[in-house]
Design an enzyme around this catalytic site. Sequence first.
Site, short mmCIF file in Angstrom:
data_model
loop_
_atom_site.label_atom_id
_atom_site.label_comp_id
_atom_site.label_asym_id
_atom_site.label_seq_id
_atom_site.Cartn_x
_atom_site.Cartn_y
_atom_site.Cartn_z
N ASN A 1 43.06 39.52 23.62
CA ASN A 1 43.41 38.35 22.81
C ASN A 1 44.26 37.33 23.57
OD1 ASN A 1 43.69 40.15 19.62
ND2 ASN A 1 41.95 39.03 20.49
N TRP B 1 36.70 33.55 8.39
CA TRP B 1 37.15 33.30 7.01
C TRP B 1 37.69 31.87 6.90
CZ3 TRP B 1 41.71 32.13 4.38
CH2 TRP B 1 41.74 32.45 3.02
N GLU C 1 36.19 59.39 11.52
CA GLU C 1 35.07 58.83 10.77
C GLU C 1 35.21 57.32 10.82
OE1 GLU C 1 32.61 60.51 9.36
OE2 GLU C 1 33.46 62.45 9.92
N ASP D 1 39.46 42.33 11.33
CA ASP D 1 38.61 41.33 11.98
C ASP D 1 38.06 40.33 10.97
OD1 ASP D 1 37.30 40.08 14.03
OD2 ASP D 1 35.72 41.57 14.24
N GLY D 2 37.83 39.12 11.44
CA GLY D 2 37.16 38.12 10.60
C GLY D 2 38.07 37.00 10.12
C1 FPP Z 1 40.99 39.18 14.14
O1 FPP Z 1 40.30 38.12 13.56
C2 FPP Z 1 42.42 39.14 13.87
C3 FPP Z 1 43.42 39.03 14.80
C4 FPP Z 1 43.15 38.93 16.24
C5 FPP Z 1 44.83 38.95 14.42
C6 FPP Z 1 45.29 39.77 13.26
C7 FPP Z 1 46.58 39.26 12.81
C8 FPP Z 1 47.00 39.17 11.52
C9 FPP Z 1 46.24 39.64 10.36
C10 FPP Z 1 48.30 38.48 11.25
C11 FPP Z 1 49.56 39.20 11.27
C12 FPP Z 1 49.57 40.65 11.35
C13 FPP Z 1 50.65 41.43 11.21
C14 FPP Z 1 50.51 42.88 11.43
C15 FPP Z 1 51.99 40.93 10.85
P1 FPP Z 1 39.52 37.08 14.50
O2 FPP Z 1 40.45 35.97 14.81
O3 FPP Z 1 38.99 37.81 15.70
O4 FPP Z 1 38.38 36.62 13.56
P2 FPP Z 1 36.90 36.16 13.99
O5 FPP Z 1 36.23 37.36 14.56
O6 FPP Z 1 36.31 35.73 12.69
O7 FPP Z 1 37.05 35.04 14.97
#
Ligand code: FPP
Length: 247
Positions: A69, A26, A208, A21-22
């Site tokens: 999502n 970022w 945990e 998350d994040g």
């Molecule tokens: C959450 O951050 C992240 C996601 C919904 C997507 C995760 C995807 C990746 C790291 C890219 C590719 C992964 C693989 C396994 C190839 P957010 O968008 O919810 O962040 P926020 O809470 O700051 O808005």
Amino acid sequence: MPLKQKIDLKRLPKHIAIIMDGNGRWAKKQGEERIFGHHNGVTSVRETAEAAAEIGVEFLTLYAFSTENWNRPKEEVNALMELLVHTIHHETKTLNKNNIRLHAIGNLQSLPKSCFDELQEAINNTSKNTRMTLVLALSYSSKWEILNAVKEIGNKIKAGELQPEEVNEHTLEKYLCTAGIPDPELMIRTSGEHRISNFLLWQLAYAEFYFTEKLWPDFRKDDLYQAILDYQARERRFGKTSEQIAL
Ligand code: FPP
């Protein structure tokens, strides 16, 4: 002493699950679009998978895309799907080099065809690898998964192939996406949020939880080692008393 060397390899969690998350925050912090964060999150995925495999973790599950999502802006969903296709395609070689098997859980049929096909190909191409299984949770939500399992059990009962009184924890587990995979002992969530957001609700019953303020694109090998060290410092009682555990 490097963090990695402080880990007791005999008491490693077999299965670690991560809510990455994040990414959006970022990116925003650097004045960039959210997708910039997802792109940078791929480096963290690579580092974490490598670190977990190196020390001997057997299963690593990453929450890459939740059912919820799909409700994000269309451009972000499309960009994420493209990133997944691209990453899976390019990382298959590295997965094979590191002897890592790829697996996926979730409503995979709901993914765009290009993503589904790329995923299947990578799963097939890495199916013989034995060092670690990397599980991607894609279009996954735990309530969806449990409801599906209940429906399938209902159908078995209706067909006379199963009696209601025979249904126990093991029956239900057989119908979850994670059938055959041990429950995670450690769940990590980045970005300072303290929720499990519809992730592995059944499987995390005794896990945990480790929460870190780090945003996912900043997560590195040492952050994984730190989470494992924290886990190893805890006493897992499974409902028993400390005295019973000591026996
Ligand atoms: C959450 O951050 C992240 C996601 C919904 C997507 C995760 C995807 C990746 C790291 C890219 C590719 C992964 C693989 C396994 C190839 P957010 O968008 O919810 O962040 P926020 O809470 O700051 O808005």
